[in-house]
Design an enzyme around this catalytic site. Structure first.
Site, PDB file in Angstrom:
ATOM      1  N   LYS B  76      -1.960  -0.775  -1.614  1.00 36.44           N
ATOM      2  CA  LYS B  76      -0.909   0.186  -1.947  1.00 36.44           C
ATOM      3  C   LYS B  76      -1.489   1.154  -2.977  1.00 36.44           C
ATOM      4  O   LYS B  76      -2.278   0.757  -3.835  1.00 36.44           O
ATOM      5  CB  LYS B  76       0.273  -0.606  -2.532  1.00 36.44           C
ATOM      6  CG  LYS B  76       1.567   0.146  -2.749  1.00 36.44           C
ATOM      7  CD  LYS B  76       2.638  -0.829  -3.266  1.00 36.44           C
ATOM      8  CE  LYS B  76       3.980  -0.180  -3.481  1.00 36.44           C
ATOM      9  NZ  LYS B  76       5.009  -1.132  -3.945  1.00 36.44           N
ATOM     10  N   SER B 151       9.279  -0.631  -1.418  1.00 35.19           N
ATOM     11  CA  SER B 151       8.415   0.525  -1.533  1.00 35.19           C
ATOM     12  C   SER B 151       7.024   0.335  -0.905  1.00 35.19           C
ATOM     13  O   SER B 151       6.328   1.310  -0.665  1.00 35.19           O
ATOM     14  CB  SER B 151       8.240   0.892  -3.010  1.00 35.19           C
ATOM     15  OG  SER B 151       7.577  -0.150  -3.695  1.00 35.19           O
ATOM     16  N   SER B 175      10.097  -5.000  -3.137  1.00 32.83           N
ATOM     17  CA  SER B 175       9.220  -4.021  -2.487  1.00 32.83           C
ATOM     18  C   SER B 175       8.107  -4.590  -1.608  1.00 32.83           C
ATOM     19  O   SER B 175       7.447  -3.835  -0.893  1.00 32.83           O
ATOM     20  CB  SER B 175       8.602  -3.097  -3.530  1.00 32.83           C
ATOM     21  OG  SER B 175       9.543  -2.128  -3.931  1.00 32.83           O
TER      22      SER B 175
END
Lengths: 97, 472
Positions: B76, B151, B175
């Site tokens: 990420k 996310s 997330s």
């Protein structure tokens, strides 16, 4: 705090160093009211004598030895990230307008 | 072309049957072939190729390469990593190249894993859909008109699209687990503190954790085992289990599992409920003891979270001032103006919204009513959770109230978007570990089953999840 006003939003924006457009001020006034109305459900909760929780690990006073560790990062590498530098320092704009 | 299980890839690389350079090329090709899903912000191609060649050469020389030899992965973009910019999908960090790497990345690399790209996310990990990315929205691999969850949506989509065998995510309020649920992947949220947060862009420091997204529980366990444990660079990190997290024992007999009543009640999509109920029946048939458990304060968790999280966000984002790194507004005349103009342009709407809410709940006169009250209700929630684990070994529920929603469906109403996290935030507030595993599909859209355990029972949770995965 459903009575949050436009002036409150402007004050918060100043505290947070955020320049907002008129449209943003209008939107945030409405959206912050909605969020604050939602979280107001906590007002009714009886927490008796409970203490607040700020962390969940139970760790206390984590110490380390006060020694220099070389991670291979030089001050030059870090200064290279700054928008403006002079003589090995970060250069900022004047503070008094 | 799909990937072998991580353990098989590593065995073949170490035996000389697979080359790391070919694995990296396979990943880079897959990223190119599937670029229309917008899962990836940038590749770290050059560095990945160099590392792969070095690993192959070391093996040829008879040197030992670690437990993830040659395995490509995607991080990420809120992990500081070499080989590309680290942006957290925000305009304010555009152009920022990390001077050091996250501990998690360092530990993975030390075992021979190779980072090939940085994944899209909601900017600063604020969101449930990747629609808050300042750059682009990632598309759900199961239906490109829908969100992948957030996310860590780019990471989850990367695994679902088989770009790489595993990806890294962060989970502050759900997330990792929410996008795992929406994309049919496995998402593991460890006990708070088990994986060092050093070198990861901070969101809400008292709930931020790092974890893997994978296709199987076994793969997640291997990646966790490499990353877990104390790090002097993160004073909130905790000691790991002496035993390997990757050794899974699969017996469900006599395991006491509590089904969370509050998560199965109203607000849950009927089709999702049917899938979760079917999974419970299978666990029962396999010998697990199923109990109903009630945590009366659970319905308050989201309100607690949306005070504590923005408060910590507003504090953590105060460092982005345009002076030391990142975007800096060129037009400002004074220092003060430089701060507020830089932040006005560099932050997206959601970051600003959270800064504003956080500043409000921490401001003089409101601190006790909001922040302190939320922290105290958090204690109540933790007590109820501890009480539940006196009676059962694990907790169970859905990961999300429904399946992946349409792109644009929730963007007009921030509060509606926040409600997506209603079944995941309590885990973050209490610090316990949790996992989302695929449990079925509704009209082709995946549904995740969420399993939870007491703090530091990560090994037991992974074993339970592995055994459950085999049943579903």
């Amino acid at each position: 705090m459903a009575d949050l006003t436009r002036e409150d939003v402007l004050k918060l924006a100043r505290l947070a160093r955020l320049q907002l457009t008129d449209e943003e001020v209008e939107n945030f006034t409405k959206e912050l009211r909605e969020v604050l109305e939602y979280v107001a459900q906590l007002d009714e909760v009886d927490v008796g004598g409970l203490q607040p929780t700020s962390q969940v690990t139970g760790l206390k006073n984590v110490m380390r030895s006060d020694t220099v560790i070389d991670y291979g990062i030089s001050p030059k590498d870090l200064l290279a990230l700054a928008p403006k530098t002079q003589d090995g320092h970060i250069k900022v704009r004047r503070m008094i307008g | 072309m799909s990937w072998l299980p991580i353990a098989d890839i590593v065995a073949k690389v170490q035996a000389g049957d697979l080359r790391a350079v070919d694995l990296v090329e396979q990943a880079l090709q897959a990223i190119e072939d599937k670029h229309e899903y917008q899962a990836v912000i940038a590749t770290t191609a050059q560095r990945a190729r160099e590392r792969a060649a070095a690993i192959d050469a070391a093996l040829k020389n008879g040197e030992t390469v670690g437990r993830l030899a040659g395995v490509p992965f995607i991080a990420k973009d809120n992990f500081l990593a070499f080989g590309a910019e680290t942006t957290a999908a925000s305009n304010i960090l555009k152009g920022f190249t990390a001077p050091y790497q996250a501990t998690a990345i360092e530990r993975l690399e030390a075992e021979g894993a190779i980072c090939v790209a940085k994944a899209n996310l909601d900017a600063f990990a604020h969101g449930s859909s990747t629609e808050n990315s300042d750059f682009m929205t990632t598309k759900n691999p199961h239906d490109p008109s829908r969100v992948p969850g957030g996310s860590s949506g780019g990471s989850a989509a990367s695994v679902a699209l088989e770009l790489v065998p595993f990806a890294l995510g962060t989970d502050t309020g759900g997330s990792i687990r929410l996008p795992a649920s929406f994309t049919g992947t496995v998402g593991y949220k460890p006990t708070y503190g088990l994986v060092s947060r050093s070198g990861v862009v901070a969101m809400a420091s008292s709930t931020d954790v790092i974890g893997p997204l994978t296709r199987t529980v076994a793969d997640a366990a291997i990646v966790l085992d490499v990353m877990a444990g104390r790090d002097p660079l993160d004073s909130t990190s905790i000691e790991r289990d002496e035993n390997s997290y990757a050794t899974l024992s699969g017996d469900l007999k006599g395991k006491k599992i509590g089904v969370i009543k509050e998560y199965m009640d109203e607000g849950l999509d009927d089709n999702v409920r049917a899938i979760i109920t079917a999974a419970i029946e299978k666990l029962k048939a396999a010998g697990a003891e199923i109990h109903e458990v009630s945590l009366p304060s659970l319905p308050l968790a989201l309100a607690v979270y949306y005070i504590i999280c923005p408060a910590e966000v507003s504090s953590n984002l105060s460092r982005y001032d345009g002076q030391r790194y990142g975007y800096s507004d060129p037009a400002a005349a004074t220092l003060e103006e430089s701060f507020s103009k830089t932040r006005a342009i560099g932050f997206g709407a959601e970051a600003k919204r959270r800064i504003m809410i956080g500043t409000y709940v921490l401001s003089s006169g409101y601190y006790d009513a909001y922040y302190r009250k939320a922290q105290t209700v958090r204690t109540k929630l933790i007590n109820e959770c501890n009480q539940a684990f006196q009676d059962v070994d694990f907790l169970l529920g859905p990961t999300a109230p429904g399946v992946a929603f349409k792109i644009g469906e929730n963007t007009k109403d921030p509060l509606q978007m926040y409600l997506t996290d209603i079944m995941t935030v309590a885990v973050n507030l209490t610090g316990i570990p949790a996992i989302s595993i695929p449990a079925g599909e509704v009209d082709g859209l995946p549904v995740g089953l969420q399993l939870m355990a007491a703090q530091r029972a990560d090994r037991q949770l992974l074993s339970l999840a592995s055994a459950t995965e085999a049943l579903l």
